[in-house]
Design an enzyme around this catalytic site. Structure first.
Site, short mmCIF file in Angstrom:
data_model
loop_
_atom_site.label_atom_id
_atom_site.label_comp_id
_atom_site.label_asym_id
_atom_site.label_seq_id
_atom_site.Cartn_x
_atom_site.Cartn_y
_atom_site.Cartn_z
N GLU A 211 0.82 -1.21 0.00
CA GLU A 211 0.00 0.00 0.00
C GLU A 211 0.86 1.28 0.00
O GLU A 211 0.40 2.35 0.39
CB GLU A 211 -0.96 -0.04 1.19
N SER B 222 -5.92 -4.30 2.10
CA SER B 222 -6.35 -3.83 0.78
C SER B 222 -6.69 -4.98 -0.17
O SER B 222 -6.45 -4.88 -1.37
CB SER B 222 -5.28 -2.96 0.13
N SER C 35 -11.75 8.81 1.22
CA SER C 35 -11.83 7.48 1.84
C SER C 35 -13.00 7.44 2.81
O SER C 35 -13.47 8.47 3.30
CB SER C 35 -10.55 7.16 2.61
N1 LIG Z 1 -15.84 -14.01 4.77
C1 LIG Z 1 -16.22 -13.16 3.80
N2 LIG Z 1 -17.46 -13.23 3.26
C2 LIG Z 1 -17.84 -12.38 2.29
N3 LIG Z 1 -17.04 -11.42 1.76
C3 LIG Z 1 -15.80 -11.31 2.27
C4 LIG Z 1 -15.34 -12.17 3.32
N4 LIG Z 1 -14.08 -11.82 3.60
C5 LIG Z 1 -13.77 -10.80 2.79
N5 LIG Z 1 -14.79 -10.49 1.99
C6 LIG Z 1 -14.76 -9.42 0.96
O1 LIG Z 1 -13.42 -9.10 0.67
C7 LIG Z 1 -13.08 -7.79 1.09
C8 LIG Z 1 -11.67 -7.76 1.65
O2 LIG Z 1 -11.53 -8.63 2.74
P1 LIG Z 1 -10.94 -8.17 4.14
O3 LIG Z 1 -11.02 -9.31 5.08
O4 LIG Z 1 -11.62 -6.93 4.55
O5 LIG Z 1 -9.42 -7.92 3.79
P2 LIG Z 1 -8.49 -6.62 3.79
O6 LIG Z 1 -7.78 -6.63 5.11
O7 LIG Z 1 -7.57 -6.86 2.68
O8 LIG Z 1 -9.37 -5.42 3.64
C9 LIG Z 1 -14.16 -7.43 2.09
O9 LIG Z 1 -14.35 -6.04 2.15
C10 LIG Z 1 -15.36 -8.16 1.51
O10 LIG Z 1 -15.91 -7.46 0.41
#
Ligand SMILES: Nc1ncnc2c1ncn2[C@@H]1O[C@H](COP(=O)(O)OP(=O)(O)O)[C@@H](O)[C@H]1O
Ligand SMILES: [Mg+2]
Length: 384
Positions: free
Chosen positions: A29, A217, A352
């Protein structure tokens, strides 16, 4: 703010607190961090604070960079880079590990080190590993310089999707089903690791989300529909972190809420909703940063739902012992809110979600920057 604790200049007049804005860094990032730092440099009140920008290159070198926000923007969809902003390709900014002094030094090979003056507070505008994960916070603790945002423990917890869930569970916050594959498990017995995931899928169904335990991200995350895609997803995640986490799909709306530390304690912002993005498989890096932020602020929720998610966001802030700020991300499922994660240094450009949620709550971007610096100046380093 009272001026009695402020540092004195050489002529014993109280001087303005000096804020080192640290940005860039070794994580994926890097570029977005530079963009954010540009916005912070633009917004910070120069009548109130002196500013020292310090860029960290992708290789981890602390470089002296110009105080020039114009050069820190996305141009033609290309993200800015600290290496291009650095005054020299070899000089290093050093924050001495000496709590008795806050003097920052600049050293270049073959030249006498140059004093850059004292720094009263560091604003780490950094995302991901070596910035948001407690490592930088550890250095600042050792150096005795207060900083914006969470300390060592909360930063580390917020970066590790496994321990984050363990902490939330122990504080009674609802989390979704997950399984962890540790480095040794995968390296020593892939068949057993695969079986663990297949058993998990047997219980919770496909698709699964395979993620690096400590990234951000959406980098390295794959939504896997069946066993066939599993190995590739694991390798993709492991390219970013040898520890991976596998999660069941959570069906529901994505709701976020900002928490900000005021003098009397943390408060929650109005929540926001992230609509599903058609052109992206899920809310991925492009969707988050390159396309314009499309979140709805405030989220169309009932009064009860709004109150509940704000309560959970502050509870998550407290559970992980956060400081300064956090963005808490939820899914609103049929069974209510489930917390997905917290971000101790969330996306922080003016468009953001975190700044937008505070804007809607009556705190402008420059005020937000000011409140965070103030919160950092109020506390010291060390146990607190
Ligand atoms: N268990 C899940 N079920 C449904 N969608 C998910 C799930 N985990 C992640 N996502 C989708 O993926 C995106 C990124 O995952 P996240 O865990 O927030 O990782 P990061 O730390 O990279 O932001 C989430 O904002 C969501 O849209
Ligand atoms: Mg996320």
């Amino acid at each position: 703010m009272s001026t009695e604790n402020l540092p004195q200049s050489a002529d014993q007049q109280p001087r303005k607190p000096r804020v080192a804005v640290v940005f860039g860094g070794r994580s994926s990032e890097h570029g977005i961090s530079v963009v954010t730092a540009g916005a912070v440099l633009r917004a910070i009140d120069r009548t109130k604070y002196d500013v020292l920008p310090i860029g960290i290159t992708r290789d981890g070198r602390w470089a002296l960079t110009a105080d020039d926000p114009e050069r820190m923007a996305i141009l033609d969809r290309r993200q800015p880079d600290v290496e291009q902003l650095a005054e020299s390709s070899e000089g290093v900014v050093v924050l001495p590990v000496d709590p008795a002094s806050r003097e920052v030094v600049y050293s270049e090979p073959g030249s006498v080190p140059k004093a850059l003056g004292e720094v009263d507070v560091v604003f780490p505008v950094l995302h991901g590993p070596y910035g948001e994960d407690g490592t930088l916070q550890g250095l600042l603790e050792l150096s005795g310089v207060p900083y914006v945002g969470s300390g060592v423990l909360a930063s580390a917890v917020g970066q590790d999707k496994e321990y984050m869930k363990r902490v939330f569970t122990s504080f009674g916050l609802p989390v979704g089903p997950y399984e962890v594959i540790r480095p040794r498990e995968w390296e020593n017995d892939r068949a057993a690791a695969r079986k663990k995931i297949v058993d998990f899928a047997g219980e919770h169904g496909w698709p699964l989300f395979v993620k690096p335990a400590r990234a951000g991200s959406s980098i390295g995350i794959t939504k896997v529909d069946s066993f066939e895609g599993l190995d590739e997803a694991i390798e993709t995640a492991r390219a970013h972190d040898p520890k991976i986490i596998v999660e069941a799909l959570l069906r529901g709306r994505e709701i976020e809420c900002g928490v900000l530390e005021f003098a009397d304690g943390p408060r929650a912002s109005v929540p926001a909703e992230i609509p599903p993005v058609q052109s992206h498989d899920f809310y991925d890096f492009e969707a988050k940063y390159i396309d314009s932020a499309s979140g709805l602020v405030p989220a169309p929720l009932t009064e009860e739902q709004t109150a509940e998610v704000r309560r959970l966001a502050v509870a998550a802030f407290e559970a992980a012992s956060c400081e300064g700020l956090v963005r808490a991300d939820f899914f609103l499922t049929e069974d209510g809110f489930v917390i997905n994660e917290i971000n101790t240094m969330p996306g922080f450009t003016p468009i953001s979600m975190y700044p937008r949620m505070w804007q809607e709550s009556g705190v402008s971007y420059p005020e937000l920057v000011d409140l965070l610096v103030q919160a950092a100046l109020r506390r010291t380093t060390g146990l607190r």
